[in-house]
Design a protein around this motif. Structure first.
Motif, PDB file in Angstrom:
ATOM      1  N   ILE A   1       2.744   1.944  -3.406  1.00 36.12           N
ATOM      2  CA  ILE A   1       1.826   2.150  -4.533  1.00 36.12           C
ATOM      3  C   ILE A   1       1.109   3.489  -4.393  1.00 36.12           C
TER       4      ILE A   1
ATOM      5  N   ALA B   1       0.822  -1.206   0.000  1.00 35.99           N
ATOM      6  CA  ALA B   1       0.000   0.000   0.000  1.00 35.99           C
ATOM      7  C   ALA B   1       0.857   1.258   0.000  1.00 35.99           C
TER       8      ALA B   1
ATOM      9  N   VAL C   1      -5.748   2.251  -2.576  1.00 34.52           N
ATOM     10  CA  VAL C   1      -4.735   1.633  -3.445  1.00 34.52           C
ATOM     11  C   VAL C   1      -5.319   1.415  -4.832  1.00 34.52           C
ATOM     12  N   LEU C   2      -6.502   0.812  -4.875  1.00 31.77           N
ATOM     13  CA  LEU C   2      -7.139   0.543  -6.162  1.00 31.77           C
ATOM     14  C   LEU C   2      -7.357   1.846  -6.925  1.00 31.77           C
TER      15      LEU C   2
ATOM     16  N   VAL D   1      -3.947   3.293  -8.293  1.00 34.72           N
ATOM     17  CA  VAL D   1      -3.381   2.641  -9.495  1.00 34.72           C
ATOM     18  C   VAL D   1      -4.225   2.935 -10.719  1.00 34.72           C
ATOM     19  N   VAL D   2      -5.541   2.896 -10.550  1.00 31.77           N
ATOM     20  CA  VAL D   2      -6.399   3.150 -11.700  1.00 31.77           C
ATOM     21  C   VAL D   2      -6.178   4.564 -12.218  1.00 31.77           C
TER      22      VAL D   2
ATOM     23  N   GLY E   1      -7.543  -0.327   1.010  1.00 35.71           N
ATOM     24  CA  GLY E   1      -7.733  -1.094  -0.222  1.00 35.71           C
ATOM     25  C   GLY E   1      -8.356  -0.252  -1.317  1.00 35.71           C
ATOM     26  N   THR E   2      -9.372   0.510  -0.939  1.00 35.28           N
ATOM     27  CA  THR E   2     -10.022   1.375  -1.913  1.00 35.28           C
ATOM     28  C   THR E   2      -9.049   2.413  -2.452  1.00 35.28           C
TER      29      THR E   2
ATOM     30  N   GLN F   1      -2.871   4.842 -13.965  1.00 33.36           N
ATOM     31  CA  GLN F   1      -2.914   4.220 -15.282  1.00 33.36           C
ATOM     32  C   GLN F   1      -3.595   5.142 -16.291  1.00 33.36           C
TER      33      GLN F   1
ATOM     34  N   ARG G   1      -1.854   6.698 -19.615  1.00 32.86           N
ATOM     35  CA  ARG G   1      -2.464   6.448 -20.909  1.00 32.86           C
ATOM     36  C   ARG G   1      -2.707   7.741 -21.656  1.00 32.86           C
TER      37      ARG G   1
ATOM     38  N   LEU H   1       4.924  -0.359 -10.752  1.00 28.63           N
ATOM     39  CA  LEU H   1       5.220  -1.781 -10.599  1.00 28.63           C
ATOM     40  C   LEU H   1       6.191  -2.273 -11.641  1.00 28.63           C
TER      41      LEU H   1
END
Lengths: 361, 334, 510
Positions: B254, B251, B302-303, B306-307, B299-300, B310, B314, B260
């Motif tokens: 990230i 955690a 971290v998710l 990363v999203v 957890g939320t 990304q 992009r 990664l």
């Protein structure tokens, strides 16, 4: 057959003096086949433990629970195998089981569902949570490792919250009719005429058999399974061959979630309780089974039989060492070493196929 | 000036702002209680180990690897130290040194296994994790080992001016050393080069294998320090030490902005992220919520991070992709 | 003075002689061009010179001494700098650190940032570049990054510099700047090997030239001053080795199957018009980077179409992805990137061929809807049919595609589209890296497919191939259609016309 290739072209394409391209190394002899090797190892180890400790063959106390473990961990292994087939990982495999069982528990406790209706609800919940993971991966392109890790984290927080909210002792106490019995029923309770099954084989194992048949059939005979393997081999080539790769990523993760739910159910039945900690010990076995059985981490190759045999091997070793008096927790040392050895074999196979010029990483 | 502007747009800056706002919010929510020496001390006391395990993961992520065995290495080293002192009467400094070396060797072993067998680092560390968990259990069984000298325990609970715990300072020193190592030394730069672009690194004569081994060894060494701090600051060591380290170890880096795929050294980001995770925990205690909320929130986050990361890369990629052909079209016209 | 020489170098790959007695001499103070079509062996030669490949024959000489390079690092240390096509900078590092990466200056164990700055500044100044050494490389433009890489290559005191297609992704203005740098290097007595597809650039900055074709050097170190552009092109593309006799084939005037009008894409195409009729082979010719494969991928929905209209069988369509193209429009695409996109190396030949037709083979299981499977027998019969027809030489259909030779892999890659019964086939560089005889067989096959009524869009950089097969040749440059020539199948006039179209516009502007 009406391919648009005329005889002139066919004649031109044929090179009469060109040698047939043999796969270098020729066919693998049967004794080098990994699955047969595993089978022999499982049988030999079983015999060895039996000789050292005759109690190993005690049907009721050893064989029955051993087979129940093998059955459950095989399903766990299959859950991981489904995502490995596309070259992904599912670190939340245990937590997905816990999540599904939480929903099943709610269905028993609050809605008074029957045993199988609850199982169905759990399977749907597992499929949904798996599909969610797959959807996030497919949409964002983030590594499956991170997504399932974060999901694991999230569920680790969520599940106990729900349990404390809905239950008194962090476990659902309502047990539907038949759950307790299912735990101890063996094939001896199923009779066709006068012929009854063996009392050493638990009925729970039937779930694993069904899972193996379905998963094996999907991968060997259906379009879906083939497309999953093609996606695992090369996403680019799959996309350019008209395979809907994003949808296949979601499918693989959904299958993984569904199988995790089934494994969670089997664990709940065999321990007799639906609680938040279900699936905590699933992660290591989920990788052990498929990888020992020859499933490639990189994707594109799976083995259902191998997953079962790999699981059987670890379970037999676990049980045998346990009977020999090795402390249950120190068994981890051996399991870790087995994994390393197994992977070195995976590596050797890769090196061999590298030499054949097959794999380019 | 330019450099300042550049910093303003970094993840570190965002985290710093979030952290400060969060802290102010906590102070207000606690009606100022959090500013008391004792509360601050407790806040920082429990930050030392999370900072270190985050860094231990960050350093392997920097080279494009990962380490699932963080908890097992730390727990094993902590138990080894405890057992050496309590059961075998080994003097404290020697026991700590041995524990530290054991953790470093475990890291070195991870690195060697990855390089020599070419097996995926995930699986190698999964295997070493399992082995070490077994060893840890062999060492302590179901007991809690706490019969080690009082001196060590007072080191663990000592706080400078009653506010700054010594163990927190130790963690900061390790973070500082790691930052210098990654930014200013040749092995550090080579490690990051291997993570950032392995092909380019190889063409420049850098051994990527060596970088991987160094990263894993460093990870082990940092975990060794984390184990020492754990032994010093907790009432005793048992088989559950390290059991809950894995998720926080991922955690912090990230959230801190580590990639990664490797190549990013985010010491400051990792430390700041550890602060924020700690604040979440403090808030949880403040509002007397279930401990599970912390995992759920982290957890939320971290998710989410990363999203978002990304999506950002992009969009950047799309911009550069569009740029080149535009240029080609312009070339055709000229 | 000869600084570096590759003498009769051979390089063998399984089934292919990639380099066959290639000789190349690099003189001090000169710029040498290395030319050749795709697959001629240019990149193999560069990999041999830089130590990535070990030559199977011949010698490498540096200053007249024989040298053996075990790794790229060794060749760099010996003074051979390379700027590769792929960017080789470390993303998180500054310009200065990237330039000096091979030996970072230190003081008291730490990287000395002052010296990094000053030494890097020295190399940047040597190239007359105004770039701040402290800038992170992520903030550089493509052209700047390239110049930084040249500075990096120089920083190891290299006297020989290999530039591999340095102008592929930069603008003409940026290229001019690069050429000034190359000029300076030459005047400093270094030797530069310039690899490019752009002939006008080669004639502008190079002194001597080596031309490769099919792995052999057809021209060794010729002076460019003595050559005309047409002569160089002739050497590059080669005369048709022998006339392949193909049966006559007439294109009817049926309505076009595929029509593009005024198409623009997100990758930079503009105003592309194109029609392909059933039974017709339309060749799409252009140099590498002209945007031909990108156009094909946009047609398949892999890139956004931003303007114009695509019509299939007269209907305006918007194709979402390859699946859509295949299922709803019967369009197939044989990719140029065989190993990564064309075949599944680690799957069986059977699955590689049947991948597009599982839908069609499906058999219902029982009476339950949605439950169906692929019947093995029908599948293997279908596969066996194509294996037989295309003469794919395999021991068994279960053999992994990765164990096949390039030619057989290409047959597999094509077979899946034939099996899918596509009516429009886009074939991208079908014969790169394939030996001459198999090449002829492929030509016969493509010809034959058209004779059977398929509409074929053929993308190739191989001019003889184009002239052998195409009915019409559409020439592209810089993501635009520059003109169209009806094929007379006469090599000399055709090649002149096509090459004139490629250069039309540039010479006028320059």
């Amino acid at each position: 057959m009406s391919a648009p290739v005329s005889e002139t072209a066919t004649a031109a394409l044929h090179e009469p003096d060109a040698p047939v391209e043999q796969p270098r190394g020729g066919r693998t002899p049967w004794w080098a086949n990994q699955r047969i090797g595993l089978l022999i190892l499982v049988v030999a180890l079983g015999a060895l433990f039996g000789i050292l400790r005759p109690a190993f063959f005690n049907q009721q106390l050893v064989v029955f629970p051993l087979l129940r473990d093998i059955a459950m961990f095989t399903v766990v292994g299959l859950a991981q195998m489904c995502v490995l087939s596309i070259g992904h990982m599912n670190l939340a495999v245990g937590r997905m089981a816990a999540f599904s069982m939480m929903i099943t528990g709610i269905s028993y406790d609050l809605w008074h569902f029957s045993l199988y209706a609850g199982l169905l609800v759990g399977l749907i919940a597992g499929t949904a949570i798996g599909a969610l993971a797959g959807w996030v991966i497919a949409r964002t392109g983030v590594n499956s490792f991170v997504v399932t890790l974060a999901l694991d984290f999230l569920l680790l927080g969520l599940i106990p919250l729900v349990y404390t909210g809905l239950t008194d002792n962090a476990a659902f106490v309502t047990k539907p009719e038949g759950m307790r019995e299912m735990r101890n029923y063996s094939l001896a309770d199923i009779c066709i005429g006068n012929v009854c099954g063996s009392p050493a084989v638990p009925q729970l194992a039937l779930f694993a058999v069904i899972a193996m048949v379905v998963v094996g059939w999907i991968y060997s005979r259906t379009k879906l399974g083939r497309e999953l393997l093609m996606t695992g081999t090369s996403v680019k080539a799959a996309e350019l061959s008209g395979i809907p790769t994003a949808r296949r990523v979601i499918t693989a993760h959904a299958m993984s979630g569904c199988l995790a739910a089934l494994a969670g159910f089997m664990l709940a039945v065999s321990t007799g309780s639906i609680k938040a900690t279900i699936g905590e010990e699933f992660m290591l076995p989920s990788f052990l089974g498929p990888i020992l059985g020859g499933t490639l981490l990189a994707g594109g190759f799976i083995s259902v039989w191998g997953t079962m045999l790999g699981t059987a091997l670890t379970s037999v070793i676990r049980k045998g060492l346990d009977l020999l008096g090795v402390g249950l927790e120190s068994l981890n040392i051996y399991l870790g070493l087995i994994l390393l050895v197994a992977l070195s074999t995976d590596r050797v196979r890769t090196v061999l196929s590298d030499r054949q010029g097959v794999r380019e990483r | 000036m330019k450099a300042t502007l550049r910093f303003a747009r970094t993840t570190e800056m965002t985290l710093l702002v979030i952290g400060v706002v969060f802290f102010v919010f906590l102070v207000i929510a606690s009606h100022g209680d959090l500013l008391e020496a004792n509360s601050l001390r407790v806040l920082l006391q429990f930050l030392a180990v999370p900072v270190l395990i985050g860094l231990a993961q960050m350093v392997v992520l920097a080279v494009g690897q990962l380490n699932l065995a963080v908890g097992a290495v730390g727990g094993f080293a902590a138990c080894a130290m405890g057992v050496l002192m309590a059961d075998h009467g080994v003097p404290v400094p020697l026991a700590l040194l041995i524990g530290f070396l054991l953790a470093s060797v475990a890291g070195l072993l991870n690195g060697l296994l990855v390089v020599l067998t070419r097996i995926n680092g995930f699986i190698v560390t999964l295997a070493t994790m399992t082995v070490l968990l077994g060893v840890q259990y062999r060492l302590v069984g179901t007991r809690t080992v706490d019969a080690y000298p009082q001196g060590l325990k007072s080191f663990g609970s000592y706080a400078v001016f009653g506010v700054l715990p010594l163990i927190f300072l130790v963690a900061l020193v390790v973070a500082g050393l790691l930052a210098v190592m990654l930014r200013r030394t040749v092995p550090g730069r080579q490690l990051l080069a291997s993570g950032g672009n392995p092909i380019a690194a190889r063409l420049s004569g850098i051994s990527n294998d060596r970088s991987v081994i160094i990263a894993h060894t460093l990870s082990g060494a940092i975990l060794g320090v984390a184990a020492i701090l754990t032994v010093a600051s907790s009432p005793g060591v048992n088989k559950s030490i390290g059991g809950d380290w894995l998720l926080p170890s991922f955690a912090a880096p990230i959230i801190g902005g580590a990639l990664l795929t490797g190549g990013s050294a985010v010491v400051l980001g990792t430390v700041l992220a550890a602060f924020i995770v700690r604040f979440v925990d403090t808030a949880r205690a403040e509002f007397s919520l279930e401990p599970s909320w912390v995992n759920f929130v982290v957890g939320t986050v971290v998710l989410g991070s990363v999203v978002l990361g990304q999506v950002r890369t992009r969009r950047q990629e799309r911009r550069t992709v569009v740029k080149a052909p535009d240029a080609a079209v312009a070339g055709g016209v000229s | 003075m000869t600084l570096f020489e590759a003498f009769e170098v051979d390089k063998l790959f399984p089934g292919v002689r990639a380099l066959d007695g290639v000789t190349l001499k690099l003189e001090a103070g000169s710029v040498h061009a290395l030319l050749g079509e795709n697959g001629a062996g240019k990149s193999t030669l560069i990999k041999v010179i830089t130590g990535l490949y070990k030559p199977d024959g011949g010698r490498l000489l540096l200053d007249g001494q024989e040298v053996h390079f075990g790794s790229p690092h060794e060749s760099a240390s010996a003074g051979i700098g390379v700027v590769h096509q792929e960017r080789n900078l470390i993303p998180g590092f500054t310009v200065g650190e990237n330039i000096l990466l091979q030996k970072l200056p230190t003081s008291r164990g730490l990287v000395d940032r002052g010296r990094v700055r000053s030494e890097a500044a020295r190399w940047l100044a040597e190239l007359d570049l105004d770039i701040d050494p402290d800038l992170p490389v992520t903030e550089l433009s493509v052209a700047q990054a390239q110049l930084v890489e040249i500075a990096k290559a120089l920083s190891v005191e290299s006297r020989v510099l290999l530039l591999d297609e340095p102008t592929a992704s930069i603008t003409p203005n940026e290229a001019e700047r690069l050429f000034r740098v190359v000029e300076k290097l030459k005047n400093d007595g270094r030797s530069v090997l310039f690899v490019s597809h752009k002939l006008e650039e080669v004639f502008q900055i190079c002194d001597t030239v080596t031309v490769l074709r099919d792995g052999s050097s057809v021209l060794e170190s010729g002076a460019l001053a003595d050559l005309t552009r047409d002569q160089v092109v002739d050497l590059m593309v080669g005369r048709v080795h022998e006339a392949l006799t193909l049966p006559p084939r007439t294109v009817g005037d049926a309505a076009p199957l595929l029509e593009l009008s005024g198409v623009g894409t997100a990758s930079g195409h503009a105003e592309v018009d194109l029609t392909v009729r059933p039974g017709e082979i339309v060749g799409l010719y252009g140099l590498v980077g002209a945007g031909r494969s990108e156009l094909a991928k946009a047609l398949l929905g892999l890139d956004r179409i931003t303007a114009g209209e695509v019509r299939v069988r007269g209907q305006a369509v918007r194709i979402r992805n390859v699946r859509d193209a295949l299922k709803n429009h019967k369009i197939g695409y044989v990719t140029e990137n065989r190993k990564e996109e064309g075949v599944f190396l680690e799957q069986s030949v059977a699955r590689n061929i049947a991948v597009t037709v599982w839908d069609r083979l499906l058999k219902r299981l029982g009476r339950i809807p949605g439950l169906s499977y692929v019947p093995k027998k029908t599948e293997s019969e279908l596969v066996a049919g194509y294996v037989e027809q295309l003469g794919i030489r395999i021991a068994s259909p279960e053999q992994l595609a990765g164990t096949l030779s390039g030619g057989n892999q290409q047959k597999v890659s094509l077979a899946k589209w034939l099996a899918a019964k596509t009516e429009i086939l886009i074939i991208d560089e079908p014969t790169v890296g394939i030996d001459v005889r198999t090449k002829d067989a492929f030509h016969t096959l493509i010809w034959d497919l058209a004779a059977n009524g398929l509409a074929i869009l053929l993308i190739t950089s191989d001019l003889p191939e184009m002239i052998t097969l195409a009915d019409r040749v559409v020439v592209m440059r810089d993501h635009r259609v520059r003109g169209e020539v009806t094929n007379t199948h006469d090599y000399d006039t055709m090649s002149q016309q096509v090459i004139r179209l490629i250069h039309a516009g540039t010479t006028a502007a320059a």
